[in-house]
Design a protein around this motif. Sequence first.
Motif, short mmCIF file in Angstrom:
data_model
loop_
_atom_site.label_atom_id
_atom_site.label_comp_id
_atom_site.label_asym_id
_atom_site.label_seq_id
_atom_site.Cartn_x
_atom_site.Cartn_y
_atom_site.Cartn_z
N UNK A 212 0.84 -1.19 0.00
CA UNK A 212 0.00 0.00 0.00
C UNK A 212 0.88 1.25 0.00
N UNK A 213 1.94 1.24 0.81
CA UNK A 213 2.88 2.35 0.84
C UNK A 213 3.60 2.49 -0.50
N UNK A 214 3.98 1.37 -1.10
CA UNK A 214 4.60 1.40 -2.44
C UNK A 214 3.67 2.13 -3.41
N UNK A 215 2.39 1.75 -3.40
CA UNK A 215 1.44 2.36 -4.32
C UNK A 215 1.27 3.84 -4.12
N UNK A 216 1.23 4.28 -2.86
CA UNK A 216 1.08 5.70 -2.58
C UNK A 216 2.27 6.49 -3.12
N UNK A 217 3.47 6.01 -2.84
CA UNK A 217 4.67 6.70 -3.31
C UNK A 217 4.72 6.72 -4.84
N UNK A 218 4.39 5.59 -5.45
CA UNK A 218 4.38 5.53 -6.90
C UNK A 218 3.35 6.51 -7.47
N UNK A 219 2.18 6.56 -6.85
CA UNK A 219 1.12 7.43 -7.35
C UNK A 219 1.50 8.90 -7.33
N UNK A 220 2.16 9.33 -6.28
CA UNK A 220 2.61 10.72 -6.21
C UNK A 220 3.66 10.99 -7.29
N UNK A 221 4.60 10.04 -7.45
CA UNK A 221 5.61 10.19 -8.50
C UNK A 221 4.95 10.21 -9.89
N UNK A 247 11.05 9.36 -4.45
CA UNK A 247 9.92 8.46 -4.27
C UNK A 247 10.15 7.11 -4.95
N UNK A 248 10.74 7.13 -6.13
CA UNK A 248 11.04 5.87 -6.82
C UNK A 248 12.09 5.09 -6.04
N UNK A 249 13.05 5.78 -5.48
CA UNK A 249 14.03 5.09 -4.63
C UNK A 249 13.36 4.42 -3.44
N UNK A 250 12.39 5.09 -2.85
CA UNK A 250 11.65 4.51 -1.72
C UNK A 250 10.80 3.31 -2.17
N UNK A 252 11.60 1.31 -4.62
CA UNK A 252 12.54 0.21 -4.85
C UNK A 252 13.01 -0.41 -3.54
N UNK A 253 13.14 0.40 -2.51
CA UNK A 253 13.53 -0.14 -1.20
C UNK A 253 12.44 -1.04 -0.63
N UNK A 254 11.17 -0.69 -0.85
CA UNK A 254 10.06 -1.54 -0.40
C UNK A 254 10.04 -2.85 -1.18
N UNK A 255 10.32 -2.76 -2.49
CA UNK A 255 10.27 -3.96 -3.34
C UNK A 255 11.46 -4.88 -3.13
N UNK A 256 12.59 -4.36 -2.66
CA UNK A 256 13.83 -5.13 -2.59
C UNK A 256 13.69 -6.46 -1.84
N UNK A 257 13.06 -6.50 -0.65
CA UNK A 257 12.98 -7.78 0.06
C UNK A 257 12.14 -8.85 -0.65
N UNK A 268 8.21 -0.92 -13.32
CA UNK A 268 7.15 0.08 -13.39
C UNK A 268 7.58 1.38 -12.73
N UNK A 269 8.23 1.29 -11.58
CA UNK A 269 8.69 2.51 -10.92
C UNK A 269 9.79 3.19 -11.73
N UNK A 270 10.66 2.40 -12.37
CA UNK A 270 11.69 2.98 -13.25
C UNK A 270 11.03 3.68 -14.44
#
Length: 286
Positions: A212-221, A247-250, A252-257, A268-270
């Motif tokens: 959910x946090x990933x989506x919010x950050x992506x949406x703002x970007x 925001x994209x860096x954030x 990617x940090x969420x997706x990394x694990x 998609x974030x890239x």
Amino acid sequence: MTKTFELNAYLGERRKLVDEAIVRALPEAGAGDPGRLKEGMRYAVLQGGKRMRPLVIIAACEAVGGAAEAALPACCALEMVHAYSLVHDDLPAMDNDLERRGQPTVHVAFGHAEAILIGDALLTCAFAALMRGADRVPPANLVAAVRVLAHHAGVDGMVGGQALDLALGQDIRDLAALEQVHALKTGALYAAAGALGALYAGADADTVRSLESWGLKFGVAFQHADDILDDDQKALRAQALARVDQLVGECDAIAAPLGDKAEPLRAISKWVRDRAHDAAAGVKAD
């Protein structure tokens, strides 16, 4: 997945699944269609578009081990909510847009009152579509999905964002205020997309919150990139571009694990970061 991951091929394959599912989920027009309501619903949703919100649902679902097909009810529901919002936003009382994607907007094609009803019908149909996943999703996750969609589509999400946008006007000079609008008006549905993808994969609450946090950050970007493409908010251009990178860096940090299964999310974030930088350099992209 490898470094040669092809985003366009991935999106094309998943978009086909989404489009086919939406056609099935919408009511059939024809005999017994009151006031061309069903026809208008199909017109509003089936005119095309990137389908980025449902595609994020699928990418999030697959990132935590789910199958694309399992997420399709949520994809249909979120795209119906998005379409209803556009129908209402295009009305003369709001943006007064006469065309969308090269076609007359719904109120032009069907009438103003009819467009209000078409939007209303799409919103209620969205929750019926969401329930089509009842046989594949743990009951607690299905209940959470309803709560997530209602929250992010409502006064604390998309609708609240539109109200704030109307109140503040088009020439916002403060980045924090602009991002508050973006987070509600655009980010909320992307936050819903991340959460819904995880929920329809059967993920636990912590994973749902993370995506959910990933989506919010992506949406703002995503909205910052759109502003640059549309040449809006010029006074905040440099700050917005820097925020896209952050925001994209954030994201990617969420997706990394999540490892290799999250490669579509990273791609998609890239894509949104590249879209913003290309637009700032004068390269117009879809």
